[in-house]
Structure formats: structure tokens, C-alpha cells
Design a protein around this motif. Structure first.
Motif, PDB file in Angstrom:
ATOM      1  N   ARG A 140       8.553  11.557   2.661  1.00  0.00           N
ATOM      2  CA  ARG A 140       7.261  11.078   2.229  1.00  0.00           C
ATOM      3  C   ARG A 140       7.222   9.479   2.246  1.00  0.00           C
ATOM      4  NH1 ARG A 140       5.134  15.083  -1.180  1.00  0.00           N
ATOM      5  NH2 ARG A 140       3.951  13.813  -2.156  1.00  0.00           N
ATOM      6  N   ASN A 141       8.302   8.788   2.424  1.00  0.00           N
ATOM      7  CA  ASN A 141       8.761   7.494   2.542  1.00  0.00           C
ATOM      8  C   ASN A 141       9.501   7.165   3.665  1.00  0.00           C
ATOM      9  OD1 ASN A 141       7.115   6.821   0.118  1.00  0.00           O
ATOM     10  ND2 ASN A 141       9.270   7.608  -1.121  1.00  0.00           N
ATOM     11  N   ALA A 165       2.081   9.274  10.671  1.00  0.00           N
ATOM     12  CA  ALA A 165       1.134   9.015   9.719  1.00  0.00           C
ATOM     13  C   ALA A 165       0.234  10.436   9.436  1.00  0.00           C
ATOM     14  CB  ALA A 165       0.105   7.803   9.861  1.00  0.00           C
ATOM     15  N   ASP A 224      -0.565  13.303   2.208  1.00  0.00           N
ATOM     16  CA  ASP A 224      -1.663  12.117   1.911  1.00  0.00           C
ATOM     17  C   ASP A 224      -1.228  10.877   1.193  1.00  0.00           C
ATOM     18  OD1 ASP A 224      -4.519  11.487   2.183  1.00  0.00           O
ATOM     19  OD2 ASP A 224      -4.713  11.612   0.140  1.00  0.00           O
ATOM     20  N   ASP A 225      -0.147  11.346   0.103  1.00  0.00           N
ATOM     21  CA  ASP A 225       0.388  10.198  -0.660  1.00  0.00           C
ATOM     22  C   ASP A 225       1.763   9.719   0.217  1.00  0.00           C
ATOM     23  OD1 ASP A 225       1.968  12.306  -0.958  1.00  0.00           O
ATOM     24  OD2 ASP A 225       2.069  12.078  -3.028  1.00  0.00           O
ATOM     25  N   GLY A 226       1.920   9.816   1.323  1.00  0.00           N
ATOM     26  CA  GLY A 226       3.146   9.567   1.928  1.00  0.00           C
ATOM     27  C   GLY A 226       2.702   8.008   2.384  1.00  0.00           C
ATOM     28  N   LYS A 227       3.926   7.139   2.754  1.00  0.00           N
ATOM     29  CA  LYS A 227       3.891   6.019   3.181  1.00  0.00           C
ATOM     30  C   LYS A 227       4.867   5.665   4.201  1.00  0.00           C
ATOM     31  CE  LYS A 227       0.973   4.286   0.265  1.00  0.00           C
ATOM     32  NZ  LYS A 227      -0.393   3.714   0.565  1.00  0.00           N
ATOM     33  N   VAL A 263      -5.830   7.935   8.488  1.00  0.00           N
ATOM     34  CA  VAL A 263      -4.526   7.754   7.917  1.00  0.00           C
ATOM     35  C   VAL A 263      -3.933   6.193   7.629  1.00  0.00           C
ATOM     36  CG1 VAL A 263      -3.643   9.808   8.675  1.00  0.00           C
ATOM     37  CG2 VAL A 263      -3.495   7.939  10.389  1.00  0.00           C
ATOM     38  N   LYS A 295      -1.846   5.148   4.755  1.00  0.00           N
ATOM     39  CA  LYS A 295      -0.453   5.510   4.676  1.00  0.00           C
ATOM     40  C   LYS A 295       0.458   4.518   5.557  1.00  0.00           C
ATOM     41  CE  LYS A 295      -1.439  10.381   5.299  1.00  0.00           C
ATOM     42  NZ  LYS A 295      -1.408  11.623   6.023  1.00  0.00           N
TER      43      LYS A 295
END
Length: 246
Positions: free
Chosen positions: A80-81, A97, A102-105, A128, A131
């Protein structure tokens, strides 16, 4: 590798996304791309890849099968990160990305803003951009800045490194603190067009000699590093996957 006089020309000359492989058979590599890779390449990635192929430094972008591998690794590990050290036009960044939830960075670092700006419209078109956290400047400094915040230590699931080869060893030490235990660090260009296996007196360009030496040093260190589990792949220009153990 084309020879100029007694010296081998830069080993990546003439390379683009259609032939960036260590496979000896171009027909076999084309088969791999046509059968398992290109049919599954998102259109936004294909468009950016072809634009980058026309760039004078286009050989620096990840190959399509390598980008596919990155997407698969991110999904398999549930990352996710993430971090990306070295962006160029953003082909591998776009792959990352797209693979993230969807909430990943992804924090993406590069010294050349103008190259990233080539790929930025494709990232935005793909939906994206939210992200991506692009940070312009030297990666060593940005990674140190992240480490200065204790909350970032062990906070990342995945990192991909495709930047200045002489600093790979330094990046490794920084990333081992940023990526969590059980997380993944991936290094690109870890076979440097096969030069790592050539005799020491092979006539290479100054750049290739320096970079090949740096990669050989990295490979030896990674193999001996008990903090990681290592897997070397002969994909693209060589890809090394490290899983942090401690």
C-alpha cells in the motif's frame, strides 16, 4: 554490444522497449511479449512506453515484462505504501500506481523534473495521480529526510530502485530502515547488459565500466547480506528482488 575501435560502445545503445532483454533469442523475447505481456499492458502504459521509446534516453525505461513483474509483485504482497527511487518518464511509476489500491501511495524521487513531466499527463489520464507523491531532487537527501521522521521507519511495504548505480549500496542501507520486515526492495539493472560476467580487461566505455563495477559490488553485498533474502532474475537488464528479514 557494438564495438568502436578497440572499445565496446555503451552497452545499452540501440535498446528500446522491444528488445531490452538478456535472452539470446530475439524471436523468443518477442514471443514472450506478444503472448503474455503486451496483451495485458494497460493502454495508458502502452502510450507512455511508445512516447518514451522515441526519447534519446528511452533505453532507461523499464521493459514491458519488467513493469508487468512490478505490478504482480505489488499485488501479490498487498503493498500500500511504496517508494520509487529513479523515475525517468514514469513508465514503472505508472505501473506501480495502477497496481496499488485506491488509497495506496508511492513516493517517487528523481533529479530530473523535465523527464517526469513527460509522463505526468499519462498518470493523470489514467486516474492515478492521487496515488503519486513526486519529489524532485537527489534521492539520498530525500530518503534521509524521510528517515528523520521516526514514523516513516518501517512504514513502507515495497521499494523499486532504478537510479544512479554507484549509489545503490547507499540506497540499500536507507531502504532497509524504511521498508518493513517482510517488505520488498527491487533493484533494476543488476546484470548491466551482461557486463558483470565479462573478464576484467574487457574494453568498455568509462560509464559502463564504472556502472558495471558498482553493480558487481552491489550484487556481492546483497548475496552476503543476512538481513535480506535475495532472488536474482535475468529479466530486462537484470532484476534483483530482496525480502527484508530483520
Amino acid at each position: 554490444m557494438a564495438a568502436v575501435g578497440d572499445t565496446i560502445a555503451q552497452v545499452h545503445s540501440g535498446i528500446d522497449s522491444s528488445n531490452k532483454t538478456l535472452l539470446k533469442s530475439e524471436a523468443l523475447y518477442k514471443y514472450v511479449l506478444d503472448t503474455s505481456v503486451l496483451p495485458h499492458e494497460p493502454e495508458c502504459m502502452r502510450e507512455l512506453r511508445l512516447v518514451t521509446d522515441s526519447h534519446p534516453w528511452g533505453f532507461m525505461q523499464s521493459s514491458p515484462d519488467e513493469a508487468q513483474l512490478l505490478r504482480m509483485l505489488i499485488k501479490l504482497t498487498g503493498a500500500r505504501n511504496t517508494l520509487e527511487v529513479g523515475v525517468f518518464t514514469g513508465y514503472s511509476l505508472l505501473a506501480t500506481a495502477l497496481a496499488l489500491p485506491d488509497d495506496g501511495k508511492v513516493i517517487a524521487i528523481d533529479v530530473d523534473q523535465e523527464y517526469y513531466d513527460i509522463g505526468k499527463p499519462f498518470i493523470e489520464k489514467a486516474g492515478v495521480a492521487h496515488k503519486v507523491d513526486f519529489r524532485h531532487g537527489p534521492a539520498l537527501e530525500h530518503l534521509d529526510a524521510l528517515l528523520a521522521d521516526e514514523s516513516n521507519v518501517g512504514a513502507f511495504d515495497f521499494a523499486f530502485v532504478d537510479a544512479d548505480k554507484p549509489n545503490y549500496v547507499k540506497y540499500h542501507e536507507q531502504l532497509l530502515r524504511l521498508v518493513r520486515v517482510g517488505g520488498t526492495i527491487v533493484y533494476d539493472n543488476t546484470l548491466w547488459a551482461g557486463t558483470v560476467a565479462l573478464p576484467p580487461d574487457t574494453p568498455l566505455s568509462d560509464l559502463d565500466r564504472r556502472f558495471s563495477a558498482a553493480i558487481k559490488d552491489l550484487n556481492a553485498r546483497l548475496s552476503a547480506d543476512e538481513r535480506v533474502e535475495v532472488c536474482q532474475l535475468a529479466i530486462a537488464d537484470g532484476v534483483t528482488i530482496c525480502r527484508r528479514l530483520v
